[in-house]
Design a protein around this motif. Structure first.
Motif, PDB file in Angstrom:
ATOM      1  N   TRP A 340      39.251  50.271  45.396  1.00 53.52           N
ATOM      2  CA  TRP A 340      40.194  50.699  44.456  1.00 53.52           C
ATOM      3  C   TRP A 340      41.800  50.442  44.361  1.00 53.52           C
ATOM      4  CZ3 TRP A 340      39.344  52.281  39.579  1.00 53.52           C
ATOM      5  CH2 TRP A 340      37.975  52.493  38.877  1.00 53.52           C
ATOM      6  N   GLN A 342      43.666  48.068  45.682  1.00 55.67           N
ATOM      7  CA  GLN A 342      44.256  47.123  44.884  1.00 55.67           C
ATOM      8  C   GLN A 342      45.117  47.118  43.959  1.00 55.67           C
ATOM      9  OE1 GLN A 342      41.068  44.065  45.966  1.00 55.67           O
ATOM     10  NE2 GLN A 342      41.288  43.567  43.742  1.00 55.67           N
ATOM     11  N   CYS A 343      44.718  48.108  43.582  1.00 59.18           N
ATOM     12  CA  CYS A 343      44.998  47.943  42.424  1.00 59.18           C
ATOM     13  C   CYS A 343      46.057  49.485  41.996  1.00 59.18           C
ATOM     14  CB  CYS A 343      44.149  47.740  40.871  1.00 59.18           C
ATOM     15  SG  CYS A 343      43.240  46.182  40.403  1.00 59.18           S
ATOM     16  N   ASN A 400      39.651  42.987  37.165  1.00 57.58           N
ATOM     17  CA  ASN A 400      40.004  41.704  37.337  1.00 57.58           C
ATOM     18  C   ASN A 400      40.840  41.348  36.809  1.00 57.58           C
ATOM     19  OD1 ASN A 400      38.248  41.403  39.554  1.00 57.58           O
ATOM     20  ND2 ASN A 400      36.587  40.007  38.259  1.00 57.58           N
ATOM     21  N   ARG A 402      42.241  43.693  35.493  1.00 50.74           N
ATOM     22  CA  ARG A 402      44.283  44.385  36.539  1.00 50.74           C
ATOM     23  C   ARG A 402      44.372  43.591  37.466  1.00 50.74           C
ATOM     24  NH1 ARG A 402      44.679  51.050  35.392  1.00 50.74           N
ATOM     25  NH2 ARG A 402      43.912  49.667  33.581  1.00 50.74           N
ATOM     26  N   CYS A 403      44.165  43.325  38.387  1.00 48.79           N
ATOM     27  CA  CYS A 403      44.293  43.285  39.787  1.00 48.79           C
ATOM     28  C   CYS A 403      44.588  41.605  39.623  1.00 48.79           C
ATOM     29  CB  CYS A 403      43.507  42.990  40.286  1.00 48.79           C
ATOM     30  SG  CYS A 403      42.828  44.688  41.482  1.00 48.79           S
ATOM     31  N   TYR A 404      44.023  40.736  38.910  1.00 47.99           N
ATOM     32  CA  TYR A 404      44.662  39.367  38.667  1.00 47.99           C
ATOM     33  C   TYR A 404      45.069  38.777  38.011  1.00 47.99           C
ATOM     34  CZ  TYR A 404      40.621  39.360  42.942  1.00 47.99           C
ATOM     35  OH  TYR A 404      40.152  40.081  44.444  1.00 47.99           O
ATOM     36  N   ILE A 482      47.682  38.037  45.870  1.00 48.23           N
ATOM     37  CA  ILE A 482      46.909  38.236  44.431  1.00 48.23           C
ATOM     38  C   ILE A 482      48.151  37.723  44.197  1.00 48.23           C
ATOM     39  CG2 ILE A 482      45.960  39.736  42.600  1.00 48.23           C
ATOM     40  CD1 ILE A 482      44.605  41.581  44.509  1.00 48.23           C
ATOM     41  N   GLN A 484      51.023  37.596  41.068  1.00 43.01           N
ATOM     42  CA  GLN A 484      50.940  38.838  39.431  1.00 43.01           C
ATOM     43  C   GLN A 484      52.122  37.140  38.925  1.00 43.01           C
ATOM     44  OE1 GLN A 484      51.912  41.937  41.306  1.00 43.01           O
ATOM     45  NE2 GLN A 484      49.327  42.983  40.287  1.00 43.01           N
ATOM     46  N   ARG A 490      50.626  40.316  45.514  1.00 41.71           N
ATOM     47  CA  ARG A 490      50.141  42.139  46.399  1.00 41.71           C
ATOM     48  C   ARG A 490      49.167  41.280  46.729  1.00 41.71           C
ATOM     49  NH1 ARG A 490      49.056  45.670  40.969  1.00 41.71           N
ATOM     50  NH2 ARG A 490      48.007  46.571  42.597  1.00 41.71           N
ATOM     51  N   HIS A 492      45.053  42.509  49.750  1.00 35.70           N
ATOM     52  CA  HIS A 492      44.688  43.189  49.896  1.00 35.70           C
ATOM     53  C   HIS A 492      43.297  42.619  51.231  1.00 35.70           C
ATOM     54  CE1 HIS A 492      40.598  42.002  48.145  1.00 35.70           C
ATOM     55  NE2 HIS A 492      41.723  41.259  47.645  1.00 35.70           N
TER      56      HIS A 492
END
Length: 494
Positions: A340, A342-343, A400, A402-404, A482, A484, A490, A492
């Motif tokens: 979590w 990472q987001c 995914n 949201r994060c990627y 990651i 964006q 970002r 992790h």
């Protein structure tokens, strides 16, 4: 929808009602402790464990009792072979049972009564049967008079000519037929033999027959009538049939309101047996010593595999089926074990309040309702698992995105609720991710940030070879980047 159970006694599904509102008394026949537990035991006790967990999830207070048979010919034979004693063999394999079954995340029973702890209660029960004309003594042995019980056969539905064929090898084959008044009478008490453990009784020294044990332990621990009596399908006749005969003629009441029986286990379509060479223990399966799948297996894979079939259906252990369960567990495990941080989300924040909120209910309520409907239909774990996989895939897709991709469909509160719902429902099935126990090395954040700045500069100047080199350098150090849509990067640690 109310909970309905398939009752072996009535051969139909029935609405579940308990003797005492909100409480369930449940007894399941345990193991005879003379050897390691095998795949059949795994299937059976995982099944009862999930039923118990689900009843608790539904709000019932469940009292679950499971016995150990610690006096039996098989135990005595092993003691002779090993030059040991019956108590030593029983204690050893009880400890081994707990080692193996706990690895499968099966909860301990509330009580584990042993036969040897209930000899006075067993003797008292046999005396009562004899005084009412349902038992007779011959040369120190005592037998149950089947002819006296007009309802004998009601659980199995067997006619007299079918009974011997379905006895499952536990109908006292070594007894002299001349002692019995009827071939289908069964032993309640056995006269002592030289060198065997024995207890005093009105009929002389001896030990209990197999069937009387559970009748006595149920009455001693749970009362005259219980809500659920469970066991393997091979116990319907003669064991459970005989329990009914012994108990109900004395009380005039049903021994159990619902009789539940799990299906049998096969290996590659054949009955599991030592003579066929396909007999496999729980620990051999988990430790990678099963010849069909010679590599260690996560206990959660075994639970998942067992629950993919309805508990009343046969279950065939094959390498391909276990492989499919390995992939299935990976899907669930990934969703249960999201990173979590990472987001920039904390799944711990105000979870209970969020699950009660309108926004959270809109995401989770329908899935919870479908899960409950599946399990309310005679514990249909296969349909319940389908809901879990749908939840897992939805959660991973949103996570995914949201994060990627930097996009989102659900609000933070809804995403957390989705995760907590998956964890909660998976917990009903005993599917849990073990916490990471390996030490996590420290990382040099300043070094990572310095490389990210260099990479950002390289990308702006379109020096993509250098940019990729830095990414690979970080990847080798266990750092995932990651990129964006807004141009920021970002990272992790995995």
């Amino acid at each position: 929808m109310s909970l309905t159970l398939y009752n072996t006694l009535t051969r139909q599904k029935e609405p579940f009602t308990t003797i005492e509102p909100g409480k369930v008394t449940m007894y399941c026949c345990g193991v005879t402790v003379y050897d390691y537990c095998h795949l059949g035991h795994a299937r059976s006790y995982i099944g009862w464990d999930v039923m118990r967990r689900y009843l608790q999830w539904r709000g019932y207070q469940v009292r679950y009792v499971q016995n150990f048979t610690d006096i039996d010919d098989k135990i005595l034979n092993r003691a002779r072979v090993e030059g040991s004693s019956m108590p030593e063999i029983a204690d050893r394999y009880i400890n081994i049972y707990f080692e193996d079954i706990r690895r499968l995340n099966v909860m301990d029973a509330d009580e584990y009564p042993r036969v040897t702890q209930h000899i006075p209660a067993i003797v008292h029960l046999i005396q009562a049967l004899e005084s009412k004309g349902y038992a007779y003594a011959v040369d120190g042995d005592v037998y149950y008079n089947v002819q006296q019980f007009s309802e004998y056969g009601k659980l199995s539905g067997r006619k007299r000519e079918q009974m011997q064929a379905g006895a499952g090898g536990r109908i006292d084959p070594g007894e002299p037929e001349g002692k019995k008044q009827d071939p289908f009478d069964f032993a309640l008490w056995k006269a002592a033999k030289p060198g065997e453990p024995a207890w005093d009784s009105l009929w002389g020294k001896g030990r209990p027959g197999w069937h009387i044990e559970c009748s006595a332990m149920i009455r001693a621990r749970l009362g005259e009538t219980i809500d659920i009596h469970g066991g393997g399908g091979d116990l319907v006749f003669p064991h459970h049939e005989n329990e009914i005969a012994q108990s109900e003629v004395l009380t005039g009441k049903p021994l159990a309101r619902y009789w539940l029986h799990n299906g049998m286990v096969t290996v590659n379509g054949e009955k599991m047996s030592k003579s066929l060479g396909n007999f496999t223990t729980i620990r051999d399966l988990l430790d990678g010593k099963w010849s069909e799948y010679p590599q260690p297996i996560d206990p959660m894979v075994v639970r998942l595999f067992v629950l993919q079939a309805h508990y009343r259906k046969p279950l065939d252990f094959t390498a391909s089926a276990i492989t499919a369960a390995v992939h299935g567990w990976q899907t669930l495990k990934d969703a249960l074990n999201l990173d979590w941080q990472q987001c920039n989300l904390s799944p711990q924040a105000a979870i209970l309040d969020e699950l009660d909120s309108q926004r959270s209910r809109s995401v989770c309520a329908a899935r919870i309702a479908r899960f409950q409907a599946a399990m309310d239909d005679d514990f249909n774990t296969a349909a319940g698992l389908a809901v879990l996989f749908e939840l897992a895939k939805s959660l991973k897709r949103e996570f995914n995105q949201r994060c990627y991709q930097g996009s989102q469909e659900l609000e933070d509160v809804q995403l957390r609720a989705l995760s907590q719902t998956l964890i909660q429902l998976a917990g009903v099935f005993g599917l849990e991710v073990e916490p990471e126990t390996l030490p996590v090395p420290e990382i040099n954040v300043n070094w990572i940030e310095s490389l990210l700045q260099q990479r950002h500069q390289a990308r702006q100047e379109k020096r993509y070879v250098e940019s990729d080199r830095i990414r690979n350098q970080l990847q080798a150090a266990g750092i995932t980047l990651i990129d964006q849509p807004n141009g920021q990067t970002r990272w992790h640690r995995f």
